[in-house]
Write a protein that holds these residues in place. Structure first.
Motif, mmCIF file in Angstrom:
data_model
loop_
_atom_site.group_PDB
_atom_site.id
_atom_site.type_symbol
_atom_site.label_atom_id
_atom_site.label_comp_id
_atom_site.label_asym_id
_atom_site.label_seq_id
_atom_site.Cartn_x
_atom_site.Cartn_y
_atom_site.Cartn_z
ATOM 1 N N LEU A 156 59.360 45.256 63.887
ATOM 2 C CA LEU A 156 59.563 45.737 62.512
ATOM 3 C C LEU A 156 61.043 45.769 62.163
ATOM 4 O O LEU A 156 61.457 45.331 61.082
ATOM 5 N N LEU A 157 61.837 46.292 63.072
ATOM 6 C CA LEU A 157 63.268 46.419 62.816
ATOM 7 C C LEU A 157 63.915 45.046 62.671
ATOM 8 O O LEU A 157 64.774 44.841 61.803
ATOM 9 N N VAL A 187 57.581 47.497 71.472
ATOM 10 C CA VAL A 187 57.575 46.119 70.982
ATOM 11 C C VAL A 187 57.355 46.096 69.469
ATOM 12 O O VAL A 187 58.033 45.377 68.736
ATOM 13 N N ALA A 188 56.396 46.887 68.988
ATOM 14 C CA ALA A 188 56.096 46.913 67.555
ATOM 15 C C ALA A 188 57.301 47.397 66.752
ATOM 16 O O ALA A 188 57.623 46.836 65.692
ATOM 17 N N ARG A 246 66.536 40.737 59.578
ATOM 18 C CA ARG A 246 66.649 39.325 59.194
ATOM 19 C C ARG A 246 66.976 39.189 57.709
ATOM 20 O O ARG A 246 67.566 38.186 57.293
ATOM 21 N N GLU A 247 66.552 40.146 56.912
ATOM 22 C CA GLU A 247 66.810 40.096 55.474
ATOM 23 C C GLU A 247 67.504 41.390 55.060
ATOM 24 O O GLU A 247 67.005 42.170 54.242
ATOM 25 N N GLU A 248 68.664 41.610 55.639
ATOM 26 C CA GLU A 248 69.435 42.829 55.392
ATOM 27 C C GLU A 248 69.607 43.076 53.900
ATOM 28 O O GLU A 248 70.006 42.189 53.149
ATOM 29 N N LEU A 256 53.566 44.389 58.117
ATOM 30 C CA LEU A 256 52.365 44.377 58.955
ATOM 31 C C LEU A 256 52.158 42.985 59.545
ATOM 32 O O LEU A 256 51.794 42.837 60.718
ATOM 33 N N SER A 257 52.439 41.966 58.750
ATOM 34 C CA SER A 257 52.340 40.591 59.238
ATOM 35 C C SER A 257 53.338 40.336 60.367
ATOM 36 O O SER A 257 53.050 39.591 61.311
#
Length: 223
Positions: free
Chosen positions: A160-161, A155-156, A166-168, A178-179
């Protein structure tokens, strides 16, 4: 498709620096050195955000902001020379989304741009599917593929991925990543992000090269 940022700054050196940093982060830029030219370019280019200096020839930034606000809710970040000007701008209620006081760090301005754009897009439905090069993510189905090959991610790792996808092409700091992990990493520090990235590169196989380290800043995902 990259978002367009309109830089309205009459000092060429400052405009050059802002343009360099924004383009490095994957944004398209347009530049105006006067208030009148800013209005012309805003109507022609329809940028995603305006970086608007307060002191401009022909028409000051306050008037530019008023005219833009009369027609659009496009995000505006005002660039001011003195702290007390921020109080004046707030008091005038011109509807700016953020303020940055000179002298500023170009990295801080880029971070403010990202934050304001994220807030502006927050009310829109968030995508659940992403494709960056050969890498495909489906958050709703909790699936990830490198080309035809399925990837076994935690899940983590998937969070992260997806934050990077989302901002390629944009650099995300370790703090931002981390957020993105939310409650999955309580009590940990930014080194947890490095550990996840190391595991991700191994699991991504041939797509691992798309996950790039930007020394001293963070990570980005590129096609």
């Amino acid at each position: 498709m990259s978002q367009t940022i309109l830089i309205v700054e009459d000092e060429p050196r400052l405009a050059d620096i802002l343009e360099q940093y924004l383009r490095r982060e994957g944004y398209h830029t347009e530049r105006a050195g006067s208030g009148l030219r800013a209005l012309e370019l805003w109507r022609a280019a329809r940028p995603a955000l305006l970086l608007l200096d307060l002191m401009l020839p022909e028409m000051d930034g306050l008037e530019v902001a008023r005219r833009v606000r009369a027609e659009s809710e496009v995000p505006i970040i005002m660039l001011t020379a003195r702290d007390e000007e921020v109080d004046r701008l707030v008091g005038l209620g011109i509807g700016a989304d953020d303020y940055v006081v000179k002298p500023y760090s170009p990295r801080e301005v880029v971070a403010r741009v990202r934050a304001v754009l994220r807030r502006a897009q927050g009310s829109a439905p968030q995508p659940t599917r992403f494709q960056v090069g050969e890498l495909r993510l489906d958050l709703a189905a909790f699936e990830a593929h490198c080309g035809p090959e399925p990837l076994d991610l935690t899940v983590a790792e998937l969070r992260l991925l997806s934050a990077l996808a989302r901002e390629e092409g944009h650099v995300r700091t370790r703090t931002e990543l981390l957020s993105a992990l939310g409650g999955l990493e309580r009590g940990t520090d930014e080194r947890a992000v490095d550990a996840h990235v190391k595991n991700l590169r191994r699991k991504l196989g041939s797509c691992g090269a798309q996950l790039e380290t930007v020394r001293g800043v963070g990570y980005r995902l590129r096609a």
